[in-house]
Write a protein that holds these residues in place. Structure first.
Motif, short mmCIF file in Angstrom:
data_model
loop_
_atom_site.label_atom_id
_atom_site.label_comp_id
_atom_site.label_asym_id
_atom_site.label_seq_id
_atom_site.Cartn_x
_atom_site.Cartn_y
_atom_site.Cartn_z
N TRP A 162 11.63 69.62 20.38
CA TRP A 162 12.85 68.90 20.78
C TRP A 162 12.53 67.40 20.90
O TRP A 162 13.28 66.55 20.41
N TRP B 41 14.15 64.37 18.77
CA TRP B 41 14.81 63.31 19.53
C TRP B 41 14.29 61.94 19.05
O TRP B 41 15.06 61.03 18.78
N ARG C 39 18.62 60.97 18.59
CA ARG C 39 19.70 61.65 19.32
C ARG C 39 19.11 62.82 20.10
O ARG C 39 18.48 63.70 19.52
N PHE C 40 19.34 62.83 21.41
CA PHE C 40 18.81 63.91 22.24
C PHE C 40 19.44 65.25 21.86
O PHE C 40 18.74 66.23 21.66
N TRP C 41 20.77 65.25 21.73
CA TRP C 41 21.48 66.48 21.36
C TRP C 41 21.64 66.50 19.83
O TRP C 41 22.75 66.43 19.30
N PHE D 144 24.28 61.47 25.36
CA PHE D 144 23.29 62.09 26.26
C PHE D 144 23.91 62.57 27.57
O PHE D 144 23.78 63.75 27.93
#
Length: 346
Positions: free
Chosen positions: A23, A27, A32-34, A320
């Motif tokens: 993840w 990221w 982008r985290f999601w 986020f």
């Protein structure tokens, strides 16, 4: 001690612990985290957490899922029964929350009295569905890249519901405690079947403990990966293209046989699960933990790549802090449903 020797029965958080690093990698790479949140852009959070069954069913072919109505807490049971009759629904029916997970609060309802008890318990919207009795339940994991009219079936499994088989000597309670999966949820099963716990199950008799196709509810998965062919792929392409923007996820389907499915006959889609769905063909397949990690990692790569394409096509990622808020709300709802599930004696 049994739990230690079977990675499949480890807590979800333990199984997925190594993916913290993957993840983090995506990221950093994508910024982008999601990174998966726009993979299925017409589903809330891409189908990760908190999406409704209604938004999913409304994007499926109307003839390919069970007769369904939605019931809210402010309706009277008399009104709901009338709507059932008008839609052609007859008991027994299946009920489950509109925002659900893990098979929580799924019940088979036999009559109006049971439905009234279920309705009284739930303070949120739920589905009432035709009970599909076809003998075969399948999970089909499907991935399609935006711009392509053909996708890939990455996994195909048959689901066998949790059951015990009698030996003519043991009580139901003893059979549950000795079962390699039922013992993991023994307290729940003992409560559901408390009136029969002391009964001795006849030799060879199959006693069904539930009708849930979820791995965490004890279902056994039979890998049918060698049955994937061009004919099945063509059927899934046709189904998937109807929805237009479902690019990644798992279809849970009931049918009369795999051959009928391949000929587009007798198909009922129970659910489409988006980016929050596991490639559940990793289970009951003899895979090592490392092997399972490789399969999951491959699917995360699909999500990352599809998300990038969708972003270029105008589908925004979830910011986020908004994603954090969405996830917290979903977790809170899941905990509440777990409590209600224990209270529901149906």
């Amino acid at each position: 001690m049994k739990r230690i020797f079977n990675w499949e029965q480890l807590p979800f958080s333990v199984i997925y612990a190594p993916f913290f690093f993957l993840w983090l990698y995506y990221w950093i790479k994508g910024g982008r985290f999601w990174f998966f949140s726009n993979v299925n852009p017409t589903l809330y959070f891409g189908g990760f957490e908190g999406e409704t069954k209604r938004e999913m069913f409304e994007q499926l072919p109307g003839t390919l899922y069970p007769i369904t109505i939605y019931a809210g807490p402010n309706e009277t049971i008399e009104c709901i029964i009338k709507r059932m009759q008008a839609s052609g629904l007859q008991f027994p029916v299946a009920v489950k929350p509109d925002i659900g997970t893990k098979g929580l609060l799924f019940r088979k309802i036999e009559n109006a009295e049971q439905l009234a008890a279920y309705h009284t318990l739930l303070p949120f919207t739920y589905l009432i569905q035709e009970m599909i009795t076809w003998p075969l339940e399948l999970s089909i994991f499907y991935v399609r890249y935006p711009g392509s009219d053909k996708g890939t079936i990455t996994g195909l499994i048959e689901k066998e519901y949790l059951h015990v088989k009698g030996d003519g000597r043991s009580t139901l309670k003893q059979l549950i405690e000795r079962h390699p999966k039922a013992f993991m949820i023994a307290e729940e099963q003992k409560e559901l079947h408390k009136t029969n716990l002391d009964n001795i199950i006849a030799n060879g008799e199959v006693y069904k403990l539930n009708e849930l196709g979820n791995h965490n509810r004890g279902a056994r998965f039979i890998n049918l990966g060698n049955k994937i062919d061009e004919q099945l792929s063509a059927v899934m392409d046709k189904i998937n293209l109807f929805s237009k923007h479902f690019y990644y996820g798992r279809y849970d389907i009931k049918t009369t046989s795999l051959e009928d499915l391949k000929h587009c006959r007798n198909i009922s889609i129970l659910e489409f699960n988006g980016v929050g769905s596991e490639p559940n063909h990793i289970y009951d397949n003899g895979l090592s933990y490392i092997g399972a990690i490789k399969v999951i990692a491959r699917h995360w790569k699909y999500m990352f790549e599809i998300g990038k394409i969708n972003y270029k096509n105008g589908a925004a990622y979830v910011p986020f802090f908004k994603g954090i808020k969405m996830l917290r709300a979903s977790k809170k709802n899941t905990k509440f449903m777990e409590q209600l599930n224990l209270q529901c004696k149906l």
